[in-house]
Structure formats: structure tokens, C-alpha cells
Design a protein around this motif. Structure first.
Motif, PDB file in Angstrom:
ATOM      1  N   MET A 140       0.848  -1.205   0.000  1.00  0.00           N
ATOM      2  CA  MET A 140       0.000   0.000   0.000  1.00  0.00           C
ATOM      3  C   MET A 140       0.884   1.256   0.000  1.00  0.00           C
ATOM      4  N   LYS A 141       0.541   2.227  -0.863  1.00  0.00           N
ATOM      5  CA  LYS A 141       1.251   3.503  -0.907  1.00  0.00           C
ATOM      6  C   LYS A 141       0.459   4.509  -0.093  1.00  0.00           C
ATOM      7  N   LEU A 142       1.128   5.163   0.860  1.00  0.00           N
ATOM      8  CA  LEU A 142       0.473   6.114   1.744  1.00  0.00           C
ATOM      9  C   LEU A 142       1.004   7.528   1.482  1.00  0.00           C
ATOM     10  N   TYR A 143       0.109   8.418   1.112  1.00  0.00           N
ATOM     11  CA  TYR A 143       0.449   9.837   0.959  1.00  0.00           C
ATOM     12  C   TYR A 143       0.055  10.558   2.251  1.00  0.00           C
ATOM     13  N   ILE A 144       0.992  11.325   2.826  1.00  0.00           N
ATOM     14  CA  ILE A 144       0.693  12.100   4.037  1.00  0.00           C
ATOM     15  C   ILE A 144       0.801  13.583   3.705  1.00  0.00           C
ATOM     16  N   ALA A 145      -0.348  14.251   3.636  1.00  0.00           N
ATOM     17  CA  ALA A 145      -0.382  15.685   3.328  1.00  0.00           C
ATOM     18  C   ALA A 145      -0.323  16.500   4.615  1.00  0.00           C
ATOM     19  N   GLU A 146      -0.029  17.788   4.461  1.00  0.00           N
ATOM     20  CA  GLU A 146       0.060  18.663   5.631  1.00  0.00           C
ATOM     21  C   GLU A 146      -1.317  19.023   6.165  1.00  0.00           C
ATOM     22  N   LYS A 147      -2.273  19.174   5.247  1.00  0.00           N
ATOM     23  CA  LYS A 147      -3.626  19.568   5.631  1.00  0.00           C
ATOM     24  C   LYS A 147      -4.642  18.750   4.833  1.00  0.00           C
ATOM     25  N   PRO A 148      -5.882  18.677   5.331  1.00  0.00           N
ATOM     26  CA  PRO A 148      -6.915  17.950   4.586  1.00  0.00           C
ATOM     27  C   PRO A 148      -7.138  18.494   3.170  1.00  0.00           C
ATOM     28  N   SER A 149      -7.043  19.831   2.987  1.00  0.00           N
ATOM     29  CA  SER A 149      -7.273  20.415   1.657  1.00  0.00           C
ATOM     30  C   SER A 149      -6.248  19.909   0.657  1.00  0.00           C
ATOM     31  N   LEU A 150      -4.987  19.796   1.089  1.00  0.00           N
ATOM     32  CA  LEU A 150      -3.955  19.264   0.201  1.00  0.00           C
ATOM     33  C   LEU A 150      -4.176  17.779  -0.031  1.00  0.00           C
ATOM     34  N   GLY A 151      -4.610  17.059   1.013  1.00  0.00           N
ATOM     35  CA  GLY A 151      -4.912  15.639   0.860  1.00  0.00           C
ATOM     36  C   GLY A 151      -5.998  15.402  -0.186  1.00  0.00           C
ATOM     37  N   ARG A 152      -7.056  16.215  -0.144  1.00  0.00           N
ATOM     38  CA  ARG A 152      -8.141  16.066  -1.129  1.00  0.00           C
ATOM     39  C   ARG A 152      -7.647  16.361  -2.543  1.00  0.00           C
ATOM     40  N   ALA A 153      -6.754  17.353  -2.675  1.00  0.00           N
ATOM     41  CA  ALA A 153      -6.220  17.691  -3.996  1.00  0.00           C
ATOM     42  C   ALA A 153      -5.384  16.538  -4.555  1.00  0.00           C
ATOM     43  N   ILE A 154      -4.599  15.875  -3.695  1.00  0.00           N
ATOM     44  CA  ILE A 154      -3.813  14.718  -4.138  1.00  0.00           C
ATOM     45  C   ILE A 154      -4.732  13.570  -4.549  1.00  0.00           C
ATOM     46  N   ALA A 155      -5.741  13.318  -3.729  1.00  0.00           N
ATOM     47  CA  ALA A 155      -6.683  12.228  -4.032  1.00  0.00           C
ATOM     48  C   ALA A 155      -7.389  12.467  -5.367  1.00  0.00           C
ATOM     49  N   ASP A 156      -7.746  13.719  -5.648  1.00  0.00           N
ATOM     50  CA  ASP A 156      -8.432  14.047  -6.903  1.00  0.00           C
ATOM     51  C   ASP A 156      -7.596  13.694  -8.131  1.00  0.00           C
ATOM     52  N   ALA A 157      -6.277  13.677  -7.960  1.00  0.00           N
ATOM     53  CA  ALA A 157      -5.391  13.378  -9.088  1.00  0.00           C
ATOM     54  C   ALA A 157      -5.070  11.890  -9.195  1.00  0.00           C
ATOM     55  N   LEU A 158      -5.594  11.071  -8.274  1.00  0.00           N
ATOM     56  CA  LEU A 158      -5.360   9.619  -8.277  1.00  0.00           C
ATOM     57  C   LEU A 158      -6.597   8.889  -8.803  1.00  0.00           C
ATOM     58  N   PRO A 159      -6.422   7.633  -9.229  1.00  0.00           N
ATOM     59  CA  PRO A 159      -7.530   6.906  -9.864  1.00  0.00           C
ATOM     60  C   PRO A 159      -8.795   6.839  -9.010  1.00  0.00           C
ATOM     61  N   LYS A 160      -9.921   6.979  -9.678  1.00  0.00           N
ATOM     62  CA  LYS A 160     -11.232   6.885  -9.031  1.00  0.00           C
ATOM     63  C   LYS A 160     -11.831   5.515  -9.347  1.00  0.00           C
ATOM     64  N   PRO A 161     -12.858   5.068  -8.621  1.00  0.00           N
ATOM     65  CA  PRO A 161     -13.585   5.775  -7.565  1.00  0.00           C
ATOM     66  C   PRO A 161     -12.820   5.787  -6.247  1.00  0.00           C
ATOM     67  N   HIS A 162     -13.228   6.730  -5.376  1.00  0.00           N
ATOM     68  CA  HIS A 162     -12.601   6.886  -4.066  1.00  0.00           C
ATOM     69  C   HIS A 162     -13.544   6.426  -2.967  1.00  0.00           C
ATOM     70  N   LYS A 163     -12.967   5.983  -1.878  1.00  0.00           N
ATOM     71  CA  LYS A 163     -13.758   5.613  -0.713  1.00  0.00           C
ATOM     72  C   LYS A 163     -13.293   6.478   0.463  1.00  0.00           C
ATOM     73  N   LYS A 164     -14.148   7.355   0.925  1.00  0.00           N
ATOM     74  CA  LYS A 164     -13.788   8.244   2.033  1.00  0.00           C
ATOM     75  C   LYS A 164     -13.946   7.518   3.354  1.00  0.00           C
ATOM     76  N   GLN A 165     -12.862   7.492   4.117  1.00  0.00           N
ATOM     77  CA  GLN A 165     -12.863   6.861   5.427  1.00  0.00           C
ATOM     78  C   GLN A 165     -12.661   7.933   6.497  1.00  0.00           C
ATOM     79  N   ASP A 166     -12.628   7.512   7.729  1.00  0.00           N
ATOM     80  CA  ASP A 166     -12.448   8.451   8.834  1.00  0.00           C
ATOM     81  C   ASP A 166     -10.968   8.842   8.937  1.00  0.00           C
ATOM     82  N   GLY A 167     -10.605  10.013   8.371  1.00  0.00           N
ATOM     83  CA  GLY A 167      -9.229  10.487   8.445  1.00  0.00           C
ATOM     84  C   GLY A 167      -8.372  10.139   7.255  1.00  0.00           C
ATOM     85  N   PHE A 168      -8.933   9.521   6.230  1.00  0.00           N
ATOM     86  CA  PHE A 168      -8.152   9.230   5.022  1.00  0.00           C
ATOM     87  C   PHE A 168      -9.088   8.916   3.864  1.00  0.00           C
ATOM     88  N   ILE A 169      -8.502   8.887   2.655  1.00  0.00           N
ATOM     89  CA  ILE A 169      -9.242   8.566   1.432  1.00  0.00           C
ATOM     90  C   ILE A 169      -8.540   7.405   0.754  1.00  0.00           C
TER      91      ILE A 169
END
Length: 637
Positions: A1-30
């Protein structure tokens, strides 16, 4: 598993948007469809342990315990973000590959690195951790960044630099705040007297400026102007340049203080013949200002709109995170990578769409120009603040957001305008043994200045007249004029001028050896911290506002008066900032930075034990405001 650790949730969402979909939103990660997981910090999840975490006896502030210097430094989880730290712990343990996606600066590097160190990585994980640098949250820019990752090992020096800064601040601030608060109590003051590595020299700048103004006595000085005429009746003025023989009658800035001397010169030259002894004409040009870093933007926004440094930073964060209209804002860099040059057309089109600039200004630009800002050698972890290529679908910006976006857009567009060019002519004229100088400036091309005001008005104001002159030409001085002027006190600091002082601190450094070391770009604090430092001084009651002016309070003045002068000057702190930059550049080690600091700390604490200032007695503590909390009730099912 590859884990991306962003500084803030907004940056985390931006990274997730650029990765393959569909996404599954969990508590504290995507979780993304390729099995990658994107999680985030929420700012710093860890903080330096407090003195009483090392030993309960330190709960009580006592001189005999100072200085407190940990033998083994400890981090502890911040209470309000423990849950997210727990999420990251579990994810890091499972990750085959970790991608560090902190903000592209010193603080962002440490923020994620300290979590990785706290959790404890395996040796394999340490060696394979990647660094992702994102300065634009739009999806295309994020995808591009995802393809250019580096080893996180390359950024260890940057992280060590940030760690050294954090520990120095803890040692300096905690020990000296305790020491001088205890000294203040002996003097009759019952509040906390906060001392900081950066905040105290900044306060010192303001206190000394206020004292200079209060003690200033205006003095008259005199200038002599010769009114000259050529043979063809062309007229112009030249200003007298006092010789060394006049030194006893002048101040340190070579202003004549004795009216009789000026009157004597005026009498001597009137109706006399003069001769042009030298004439020099130089073509000159002024290039467009570079795109903004944060401090330069804060200074201009303060001048143009009266915004505080913190307001500008908050607006920039909104433009970056919420609207994605600008690149990473906490940048200290004013250059751009060459790769950005090919995106200029889409960026300029977005600026027009988002009301950042007028179409007519873009039409007058030359997008084939390449200013000196495009320079890969001068770009490190982050680059200048510029607009992105994102287009808003409708007017979504608030008033201040639009103002700041407009400044950033104008500065970017200026890179595609020619230089402001002019001819500067200087004539030296001898009259009755005295030297007079006349200067003129003739504008050839207004260039980028058309963006910063009305071109016609600028051209009229910038051009000055001087008739054609040649060396040896005879002139007639038909009149002489004495102008009486008065020396002016320095101006009170404003947000703009205080920020400028903090960024160009070498001008205020007294120690000649330190002054030689420091560059004009070395400053007090960092781009990310300067606004917070200024606001902290207001909060602690050391500074107060008077309209746009920033002034020191009685408490601030008494505080500076009690401290040793060396603690209130920018010399040491500016040098520290220079050393921290050297650590990041592998030119200095952590221990080389910390050892002198630790030895100085003991001396400062000893000074505090005998410090006293009766002016502190009777001063009121700054007011603190407690946030009101509402009682929560459980919803009935």
C-alpha cells in the motif's frame, strides 16, 4: 500500500483528486481505486514537551532551575488532534511506500518528518520514503508533481534546519520568559513578560523608532539653487554641492546648517558667469519587478489597501486552498522554473476571466518576452507566488481576495512588458569657484510602468528638463535662490515598513562583522511566521495601533528597557536565520548552531537574576479574551 501524508486535509483532497477513481472516504483518510491511501496531518500533530513533562518540579517558575535544557528532547501529541495521529500511526505501520506531502518549505518538511520519527519507521521505509512537492492545488499541476517525486532523504538537511529552529525557540523563549517574568515580579509587575528569539528584536525595532521620534528636534538646513540661462535664452536650475571646506557647517548627511554660509554662496554667484565642466548622458533601464514572495506581497497590499500582514496571509491561504487561484503562498522565492513558462497563455487567460487584470493590458503584453524571473538555478523547494490557470465559473471572490489576486496577477503580467527606459543627463557647472549639479531624466519607453499607473501621468512626472549642453559652454547665473528646509523625524512603523525592516534586517544590524555575513535577503523570522510575530506582539500588549501606525506601549518600552541590549537587537537572531539556512544547504551542522546558543543562554539567565525596572510597577497586564463555549446537548433519537 502507498500512503500519501499531506500537511492539511485540503492538500490531501487535492492529491486524491489526481489519483484513480472511484474513491472511498474513510475516517481520516481517502482510499483510491489503485489501493493507494491519502491521509493528512492537521497542521502540527505533535508539539515540544513542556518543562514539567521532563520534571514535575518545573511547574513552579524558579530562578534556580534555569536554564532548563533537555538531555533527550521529547515530542508529545497535541490534545485536539490525537485522533488523527492515531489514524496515521495505523496507516504508517501498514504502508509499503510512504510519500511525504508536507508544504514545500522548512516547516512543512518538519511537520510530516516529526510524525514519521514519532511513529518509528523501519529502515526500509526510511530509505524508500518519497517527497512530493506541490505548490498548485489544481488537478493538472498535482498530476505533474506526482510524476516528479524525489527521495525524502534529499530533504533531511531542511528538516534538521527546522528542528534546530524549533528547539532554539523553545530554549530561548521558555527560559528567558521565565527568567524575566520573575525579574518583572521583583519590579512589581504581575503579568508574564514574554521573550522570544524573533519577537523581542522586532519589539526592539519599534521601541527604538518611537524613542527616536519622541526625542527628535527639527533643525533648519539650507540649499542653494543657481538659476542659469544659455545664450539662446534656455533656462534651468542647478543645485550647489558644498565642498569639504564646508564640513564644519554641515551635519552627517552633508546638509548646510548655517544660513549665513548659504547666503554668502547665493550672493557670490548671482549675475556671475558659469562654465559647464562636465556633461554625462547615460541610457538607463529599470526591469519589471519580480513576481511576489509573501513578504513583498504583504508590503504592497499594506501600502495599497491598508491590510495587515496577517490579513494578507489569510487571504492568500483562501486563494490557494479554497479557490485554487494562486500557487503556494508561504514562499520566500521570487523566481519561477522554466517549465512554467509554457503555461503563460493559460495563466493569463485565467487572470482575465477571474478579473485579475483587464483584457487590454493583456493585449498590450508581449508573451514572447522572457524576464529574468524564469531561472531554474534560483528555484529550490518552492517558487514565486503567481496565478494558476484555473478559471472561476462565476464571481466567487470576496473584496479583499479580489484585491490581493489583482496584485498577484499584475505582478505576473509585468514579466511580459518591456523595461522602463530613460536617458539620465548630469551636468557639472562651476560658478565663482563653487560646484553646481543639474540632472535631467528623459523617458524613452514607459514599459511595465503602464500597469502601475497612468502611462501619460507617469511620463510627465518622471521626465525633467535640461537644455542641450556641451563641455566648456558658458552660462549666465541670472539669479540665486536659498531654500530653507527642516530635518524630519523618522516615520512611525506601519505594517508595510515593519515587514520591510524584518526582511531587510541587515540595515539595522550594528555589529560590523555580522553585517558583512548577512545578505539583504536575510531577515527576522520567515515568510510563514512574520505576520504571526507582529500579531503576537499586539496580543501580548507590547504594541498598539494608532490608525495605520504601529507604536510600542508603555509595557513594551519598559520590557525593552529591562532587557540587555543584545537581546533586543536583531544582530544575533538575523545571524541565526543565516545559520539555519546554511544547515538546510549543508554548509553548517546542527551542533555548530546549537552549541554557542546553549553557552549564551546561561549568561542571559544570569543577567535576568539581577535585572530590575521600576517602570514596570503599576502597569496593567494585557487583557485576555476567553472564547465562550456553548453547552452541547445530546440529540434525542
Amino acid at each position: 500500500m502507498k500512503l500519501y501524508i499531506a500537511e492539511k486535509p485540503s492538500l490531501g483532497r487535492a492529491i486524491a483528486d489526481a489519483l484513480p477513481k472511484p474513491h472511498k472516504k474513510q475516517d481520516g483518510f481517502i482510499e483510491t481505486s489503485d489501493g493507494s491511501i491519502v491521509s493528512w496531518c492537521i497542521g502540527h500533530l505533535l508539539e515540544q514537551a513542556q518543562p514539567d513533562d521532563y520534571d514535575p518540579k518545573y511547574k513552579k517558575w524558579q530562578h534556580q532551575d534555569l536554564p532548563i535544557i533537555p538531555t533527550e528532547w521529547q515530542f508529545k501529541a497535541k490534545a485536539n488532534t490525537k485522533k488523527q495521529l492515531g489514524v496515521l500511526k495505523k496507516l504508517i505501520k501498514k504502508a509499503q511506500t510512504i510519500v511525504h506531502a508536507g508544504d514545500p518549505d522548512r516547516e512543512g518538511q518538519l511537520l510530516v518528518d516529526e510524525v514519521l520519527q514519532y511513529v518509528g519507521l523501519s529502515e526500509r521505509q526510511k530509505q524508500t520514503t518519497q517527497r512530493l512537492l506541490i505548490s498548485d492545488l489544481n488537478i493538472q499541476a498535482v498530476k505533474k508533481a506526482l510524476n516528479t517525486q524525489q527521495s525524502n532523504q534529499n530533504f533531511v538537511p531542511l528538516s534538521v534546519s527546522a528542528l534546530a529552529r524549533a528547539r532554539a525557540d523553545w530554549l530561548y523563549g521558555m527560559n528567558l520568559t521565565r527568567a524575566y517574568t520573575l525579574a518583572g515580579q521583583k519590579s512589581g509587575y504581575q503579568g508574564v513578560l514574554s521573550v522570544g528569539r524573533v519577537q523581542t528584536p522586532v519589539l526592539g525595532l519599534v521601541v527604538r523608532r518611537d524613542a527616536e521620534i519622541a526625542e527628535f528636534v527639527s533643525k533648519p538646513f539650507y540649499e542653494v539653487f543657481a538659476h542659469l540661462q544659455t545664450q539662446d535664452k534656455s533656462r534651468f536650475c542647478a543645485k550647489w554641492q558644498p565642498s569639504d571646506a564646508c564640513a564644519p557647517y554641515m551635519d552627517e548627511e552633508k546638509r548646510v546648517l548655517v544660513k549665513g554660509l548659504a547666503e554668502n554662496v547665493a550672493t557670490r554667484i548671482k549675475d556671475q558667469e558659469g562654465e559647464v565642466t562636465a556633461i554625462e548622458k547615460k541610457p538607463k533601464k529599470q526591469l519589471a519587478p519580480l513576481p511576489y514572495n509573501l513578504s513583498a506581497l504583504q508590503i504592497d497590499a499594506s501600502k495599497a489597501f491598508g491590510m495587515s500582514a496577517k490579513q494578507v496571509l489569510d487571504v492568500c491561504q483562501s486563494l490557494y486552498e479554497k479557490h485554487k487561484l494562486i500557487t503556494y503562498p508561504r514562499s520566500d522565492n521570487r523566481y519561477l522554473p522554466l517549465g512554467h513558462y509554457k503555461e503563460r497563455e493559460s495563466v493569463v487567460a485565467a487572470m482575465v476571466n477571474n478579473n485579475g487584470c483587464e483584457q487590454s493590458k493583456v493585449d498590450a503584453a508581449n508573451l514572447s518576452l522572457k524576464s529574468k524571473c524564469w531561472n531554474d538555478k534560483k528555484v529550490a523547494a518552492h517558487h514565486a507566488i503567481i496565478p494558476t490557470s484555473k478559471k472561476l465559473k462565476s464571481a466567487q471572490l470576496g473584496h479583499q481576495e479580489q484585491q490581493v489576486y489583482g496584485l498577484i496577477s499584475r505582478q505576473y503580467l509585468a514579466q511580459f512588458y518591456p523595461a522602463f527606459s530613460y536617458d539620465e543627463t548630469k551636468a557639472e557647472i562651476m560658478i565663482a569657484g563653487g560646484l553646481f549639479i543639474a540632472k535631467a531624466k528623459q523617458v524613452n519607453e514607459i514599459g511595465f510602468k503602464v500597469l502601475f499607473g497612468k502611462a501619460r501621468d507617469d511620463e510627465d512626472n518622471l521626465s525633467t528638463y535640461l537644455p542641450p549642453l556641451v563641455k566648456g559652454q558658458r552660462l549666465q547665473c541670472h539669479d540665486a535662490q536659498i531654500q530653507e528646509k527642516h530635518t524630519q523625524p523618522p516615520q512611525y512603523y506601519t505594517d508595510a515598513t515593519l515587514l520591510a525592516a524584518m526582511t531587510g534586517i541587515s540595515r539595522y544590524v550594528k555589529d560590523k562583522d555580522i553585517k558583512k555575513i548577512l545578505k539583504e535577503t536575510d531577515g527576522l523570522g520567515t515568510e510563514a511566521t512574520r505576520a504571526g510575530i507582529i500579531e503576537l506582539l499586539f496580543k501580548r500588549g507590547f504594541l498598539a495601533r494608532n490608525a495605520k501606525q504601529i507604536r510600542s506601549t508603555e509595557l513594551g518600552q519598559a520590557m525593552i528597557a529591562m532587557l540587555p541590549e543584545s537581546l533586543t537587537l536583531p544582530d544575533r537572531t538575523a545571524l541565526w536565520e543565516s545559520h539555519l539556512a546554511q544547515i538546510a544547504n549543508k554548509e553548517c551542522t546542527y551542533q555548530m548552531f546549537m552549541d554557542p546558543l546553549l553557552s549564551q543562554l546561561g549568561e542571559f539567565v544570569s543577567d535576568a537574576k539581577v535585572a530590575n525596572n521600576p517602570d514596570l510597577k503599576g502597569l496593567s497586564k494585557p487583557r485576555t479574551f476567553k472564547r465562550k463555549t456553548r453547552k452541547r446537548t445530546k440529540a434525542k433519537s
